[in-house]
Design a protein around this motif. Structure first.
Motif, PDB file in Angstrom:
ATOM      1  N   GLU A  97       0.707  -1.228   0.026  1.00 50.25           N
ATOM      2  CA  GLU A  97      -0.080   0.115  -0.050  1.00 50.25           C
ATOM      3  C   GLU A  97       0.948   1.105   0.034  1.00 50.25           C
ATOM      4  N   THR A  98       0.360   2.411  -0.157  1.00 53.86           N
ATOM      5  CA  THR A  98       0.821   3.599  -0.404  1.00 53.86           C
ATOM      6  C   THR A  98       0.330   4.704   0.685  1.00 53.86           C
ATOM      7  N   ASP A  99       1.015   5.230   1.370  1.00 58.13           N
ATOM      8  CA  ASP A  99       0.456   6.244   2.295  1.00 58.13           C
ATOM      9  C   ASP A  99       0.366   7.671   1.737  1.00 58.13           C
ATOM     10  N   SER A 100      -0.283   8.603   2.571  1.00 58.73           N
ATOM     11  CA  SER A 100      -0.613   9.811   1.945  1.00 58.73           C
ATOM     12  C   SER A 100       0.772  10.660   1.469  1.00 58.73           C
ATOM     13  N   GLN A 101       1.939  10.445   1.942  1.00 59.56           N
ATOM     14  CA  GLN A 101       3.304  10.911   1.394  1.00 59.56           C
ATOM     15  C   GLN A 101       3.953  10.205   0.412  1.00 59.56           C
ATOM     16  N   GLN A 105       4.764   7.022   0.087  1.00 63.02           N
ATOM     17  CA  GLN A 105       5.752   5.945   0.730  1.00 63.02           C
ATOM     18  C   GLN A 105       4.967   4.646   0.465  1.00 63.02           C
ATOM     19  N   THR A 106       5.660   3.496   0.005  1.00 62.35           N
ATOM     20  CA  THR A 106       5.024   2.299  -0.074  1.00 62.35           C
ATOM     21  C   THR A 106       5.294   1.487   1.057  1.00 62.35           C
ATOM     22  N   TYR A 107       4.561   0.613   1.627  1.00 60.35           N
ATOM     23  CA  TYR A 107       4.775  -0.198   2.758  1.00 60.35           C
ATOM     24  C   TYR A 107       3.937  -1.610   2.395  1.00 60.35           C
ATOM     25  N   LYS A 147       1.951  -4.764   4.241  1.00 53.61           N
ATOM     26  CA  LYS A 147       0.870  -4.978   5.356  1.00 53.61           C
ATOM     27  C   LYS A 147       0.282  -6.367   5.167  1.00 53.61           C
TER      28      LYS A 147
END
Length: 121
Positions: A45-49, A51-53, A55
């Motif tokens: 997934e990708t956050d609001s900035q 950045q992918t992470y 989960k």
């Protein structure tokens, strides 16, 4: 001056107590125990900035101290899945679902929950 100081201290104590109660209502709940039997579903997934992470999503049967079952749906943000066969103690809240979890030793799992987990596997 003394009355003002006593009033201020009283307000602080009431404020701290209210925050503790709110935390218990929002994040507290009932304890359930699960045993990790899968690697979970991996999701990138990708956050609001931007950045992918990674989960991992899990859906496992959980049992309370009386052996009552509830389906536990929770996720973790880690580079790899949770350790298979690990026992977890989850906090479940009727408004928020699973709010937290921690790994525990098998001997820390209540007997009835432990029996149900061993039957399920």
């Amino acid at each position: 001056m003394k009355k003002l100081l006593i009033g201020l201290i009283t307000l602080i104590v009431i404020g701290v107590a209210a925050l503790k109660i709110a935390d218990i209502v929002v994040m507290g709940g009932d304890s359930y125990y699960v045993q990790v039997t899968t690697d979970g579903t991996k999701q990138n997934e990708t956050d609001s900035q931007g950045q992918t992470y990674t989960k991992y999503q899990y859906q496992l049967p959980g049992y309370d101290q009386n052996g009552e079952e509830k389906s536990m749906d929770f996720s973790t943000v880690k580079e790899r899945p949770l350790r298979k066969e690990a026992f977890l103690k989850l906090t479940w809240n009727k408004n928020k679902g699973v709010t937290s979890f921690e790994e525990v030793q098998e001997k820390e799992v209540p007997k009835k929950a432990q029996e149900k987990l061993l039957e399920a596997n």
